[in-house]
Design an enzyme around this catalytic site. Structure first.
Site, PDB file in Angstrom:
ATOM      1  N   ASP A  93       0.816  -1.221   0.000  1.00 61.15           N
ATOM      2  CA  ASP A  93       0.000   0.000   0.000  1.00 61.15           C
ATOM      3  C   ASP A  93       0.847   1.268   0.000  1.00 61.15           C
ATOM      4  O   ASP A  93       0.340   2.356  -0.244  1.00 61.15           O
ATOM      5  CB  ASP A  93      -0.967  -0.011   1.192  1.00 61.15           C
ATOM      6  CG  ASP A  93      -0.248  -0.256   2.506  1.00 61.15           C
ATOM      7  OD1 ASP A  93       0.466   0.643   2.971  1.00 61.15           O
ATOM      8  OD2 ASP A  93      -0.388  -1.356   3.081  1.00 61.15           O
ATOM      9  N   GLU A 113       7.432  -6.486  -2.778  1.00 59.90           N
ATOM     10  CA  GLU A 113       6.014  -6.820  -2.593  1.00 59.90           C
ATOM     11  C   GLU A 113       5.665  -7.973  -3.540  1.00 59.90           C
ATOM     12  O   GLU A 113       5.984  -7.924  -4.717  1.00 59.90           O
ATOM     13  CB  GLU A 113       5.164  -5.570  -2.877  1.00 59.90           C
ATOM     14  CG  GLU A 113       3.686  -5.814  -3.068  1.00 59.90           C
ATOM     15  CD  GLU A 113       2.968  -6.399  -1.849  1.00 59.90           C
ATOM     16  OE1 GLU A 113       3.108  -5.859  -0.743  1.00 59.90           O
ATOM     17  OE2 GLU A 113       2.255  -7.421  -2.028  1.00 59.90           O
ATOM     18  N   GLY A 146       9.019 -12.150  -1.134  1.00 62.29           N
ATOM     19  CA  GLY A 146       9.957 -11.614  -0.154  1.00 62.29           C
ATOM     20  C   GLY A 146      10.894 -12.664   0.417  1.00 62.29           C
ATOM     21  O   GLY A 146      12.060 -12.379   0.718  1.00 62.29           O
ATOM     22  N   ASP A 163       6.537  -5.863   6.678  1.00 62.56           N
ATOM     23  CA  ASP A 163       5.170  -5.332   6.719  1.00 62.56           C
ATOM     24  C   ASP A 163       4.268  -6.361   6.048  1.00 62.56           C
ATOM     25  O   ASP A 163       3.801  -6.182   4.938  1.00 62.56           O
ATOM     26  CB  ASP A 163       5.128  -3.989   5.990  1.00 62.56           C
ATOM     27  CG  ASP A 163       3.738  -3.368   6.026  1.00 62.56           C
ATOM     28  OD1 ASP A 163       2.908  -3.818   6.838  1.00 62.56           O
ATOM     29  OD2 ASP A 163       3.493  -2.433   5.245  1.00 62.56           O
ATOM     30  N   SER A 164       4.019  -7.424   6.764  1.00 65.87           N
ATOM     31  CA  SER A 164       3.335  -8.570   6.161  1.00 65.87           C
ATOM     32  C   SER A 164       1.859  -8.613   6.524  1.00 65.87           C
ATOM     33  O   SER A 164       1.390  -7.885   7.395  1.00 65.87           O
ATOM     34  CB  SER A 164       3.989  -9.847   6.682  1.00 65.87           C
ATOM     35  OG  SER A 164       3.776  -9.938   8.076  1.00 65.87           O
ATOM     36  N   THR A 165       1.160  -9.523   5.882  1.00 65.36           N
ATOM     37  CA  THR A 165      -0.175  -9.901   6.331  1.00 65.36           C
ATOM     38  C   THR A 165       0.017 -10.863   7.513  1.00 65.36           C
ATOM     39  O   THR A 165       1.136 -11.082   7.971  1.00 65.36           O
ATOM     40  CB  THR A 165      -0.933 -10.607   5.189  1.00 65.36           C
ATOM     41  OG1 THR A 165      -0.101 -11.659   4.700  1.00 65.36           O
ATOM     42  CG2 THR A 165      -1.243  -9.646   4.054  1.00 65.36           C
ATOM     43  N   PRO A 170      -0.425 -15.937   1.592  1.00 61.48           N
ATOM     44  CA  PRO A 170       0.886 -15.575   1.054  1.00 61.48           C
ATOM     45  C   PRO A 170       1.887 -15.120   2.126  1.00 61.48           C
ATOM     46  O   PRO A 170       3.096 -15.192   1.924  1.00 61.48           O
ATOM     47  CB  PRO A 170       0.593 -14.438   0.068  1.00 61.48           C
ATOM     48  CG  PRO A 170      -0.873 -14.309  -0.049  1.00 61.48           C
ATOM     49  CD  PRO A 170      -1.525 -15.198   0.956  1.00 61.48           C
TER      50      PRO A 170
HETATM   51  N1  AG3 Z   1      -0.284  -5.401   7.441  1.00 67.84           N
HETATM   52  C1  AG3 Z   1      -0.573  -5.953   8.732  1.00 67.84           C
HETATM   53  C2  AG3 Z   1      -2.011  -6.294   8.965  1.00 67.84           C
HETATM   54  C3  AG3 Z   1      -2.180  -7.189  10.123  1.00 67.84           C
HETATM   55  C4  AG3 Z   1      -3.590  -7.346  10.517  1.00 67.84           C
HETATM   56  N2  AG3 Z   1      -3.632  -8.285  11.526  1.00 67.84           N
HETATM   57  C5  AG3 Z   1      -4.471  -8.301  12.552  1.00 67.84           C
HETATM   58  N3  AG3 Z   1      -5.455  -7.464  12.621  1.00 67.84           N
HETATM   59  N4  AG3 Z   1      -4.249  -9.148  13.467  1.00 67.84           N
HETATM   60  C6  AG3 Z   1      -0.595  -4.065   7.264  1.00 67.84           C
HETATM   61  C7  AG3 Z   1      -0.139  -3.498   5.979  1.00 67.84           C
HETATM   62  C8  AG3 Z   1      -0.020  -2.029   6.097  1.00 67.84           C
HETATM   63  N5  AG3 Z   1       0.995  -1.487   5.261  1.00 67.84           N
END
Ligand code: AG3
Length: 288
Positions: A93, A113, A146, A163-165, A170
């Site tokens: 993002d 990314e 990554g 900066d992961s999910t 993935p």
């Molecule tokens: N990535 C992290 C989101 C994590 C959500 N997890 C949660 N609510 N437990 C954010 C990307 C921002 N650049």
């Protein structure tokens, strides 16, 4: 009782946890479709502004992303004090790159990314998040996995930000011991690795696992905290690993560095920085 099969129309329902869900009202839908890697949705919520979700999980909102992005950038960068090169894993993002690039001393940012569609859709539907970061000549955007990048690349960085999910889909490989080991090998002397580690009240095992791996790799391994309203369930934990002494930086030094950086923030201050490392016992127990 299990959760209802159908949720009210017009709400984004996040089902990240077994016993807890969060729903955000959609006042306007901008986009909802599958990329090559995941389902991406961008909508408007009257309180949070534009929101981007991946596989239903809130990743970024216009209203509260400053907390997460400021804390994963200014904390390691100002603790280090002389950061020239930064690597961001994920961050499609552009919010992380936006905050990193506010540091004039940062000469080069590499952002890796996996999902090019996230970058494209966020640039067009959520331009306020990247705020021009993708046009900065110091940013080198790589669309790649990554974990592979970390294995193959030979460069060194002063700060690496993951900066992961969450560790489903993935993002899962970004929470493995081998990934953390490869990341450590890419740190310059005194370099710092910081990671997104979920909300420990609801995702305790995730934090425990990362911290076990960090302790085996780093002389200084811990986590620090910040509460992000759209990441429901209490404070979020950020992993911190380094061989250096950056965590022992004192308040006066941080205040001096922050003043010289001339960066306007809405969450970060040197006082918040140091306080974020104070862990309540329920979190301290999880990190062992
Ligand atoms: N990535 C992290 C989101 C994590 C959500 N997890 C949660 N609510 N437990 C954010 C990307 C921002 N650049």
């Amino acid at each position: 009782m299990t959760a209802p099969e159908t949720w009210p129309e017009g709400w984004n329902v996040e089902r990240l946890h077994a016993d807890h869900a969060q729903a955000l009202r959609i006042s306007h839908e901008f986009y909802d479709s599958a990329t090559e890697h995941q389902r991406l949705r961008v909508f408007e919520n009257p309180t949070f502004g534009r929101v981007m979700t991946l596989d239903g999980v809130v990743q970024v909102t216009e209203a509260d992303n400053f907390i997460y992005h400021e804390m994963l950038t200014h904390v390691p960068i100002l603790a280090h004090g002389a950061v020239g090169r930064v690597l961001i894993i994920g961050g499609g993002d552009g919010g992380m790159a936006r905050e990193v690039l506010k540091h004039r001393g940062v000469e080069q940012v590499t952002m890796v990314e996996i999902d090019g569609a996230v970058v494209d859709f966020c640039t067009s539907h959520l331009p306020a998040i990247s705020a021009g970061a993708f046009d900065d000549p110091r940013l080198d955007l790589v669309i790649a996995d990554g974990a592979d990048f970390m294995k193959q690349n030979a460069d060194c960085y002063d700060v690496i930000i993951v900066d992961s999910t969450d560790p489903v889909g993935p993002g899962e490989v970004l929470f493995t011991d081998s990934f953390y080991g490869h990341a450590k090998a890419r740190l310059a002397p005194g370099g710092i690795l910081v990671t997104q580690n979920g909300v420990p009240f609801l995702q305790g095992a995730e934090l425990t696992n990362t911290m076990r791996a960090f302790r085996a790799l780093f002389a200084d391994a811990t986590c620090y905290l910040a509460s992000v309203p759209s990441y429901a369930g209490g404070a979020m934990a950020f992993g911190w690993g380094t061989q250096g002494a950056a965590r022992r930086v004192d308040l006066a030094t941080l205040q001096d560095r922050f003043a010289r950086a001339e960066i306007a923030t809405d969450y970060y201050t040197p006082e918040v920085h140091l306080a974020a490392f104070a862990l309540p016992p329920y979190v301290a127990r999880l990190i062992g």
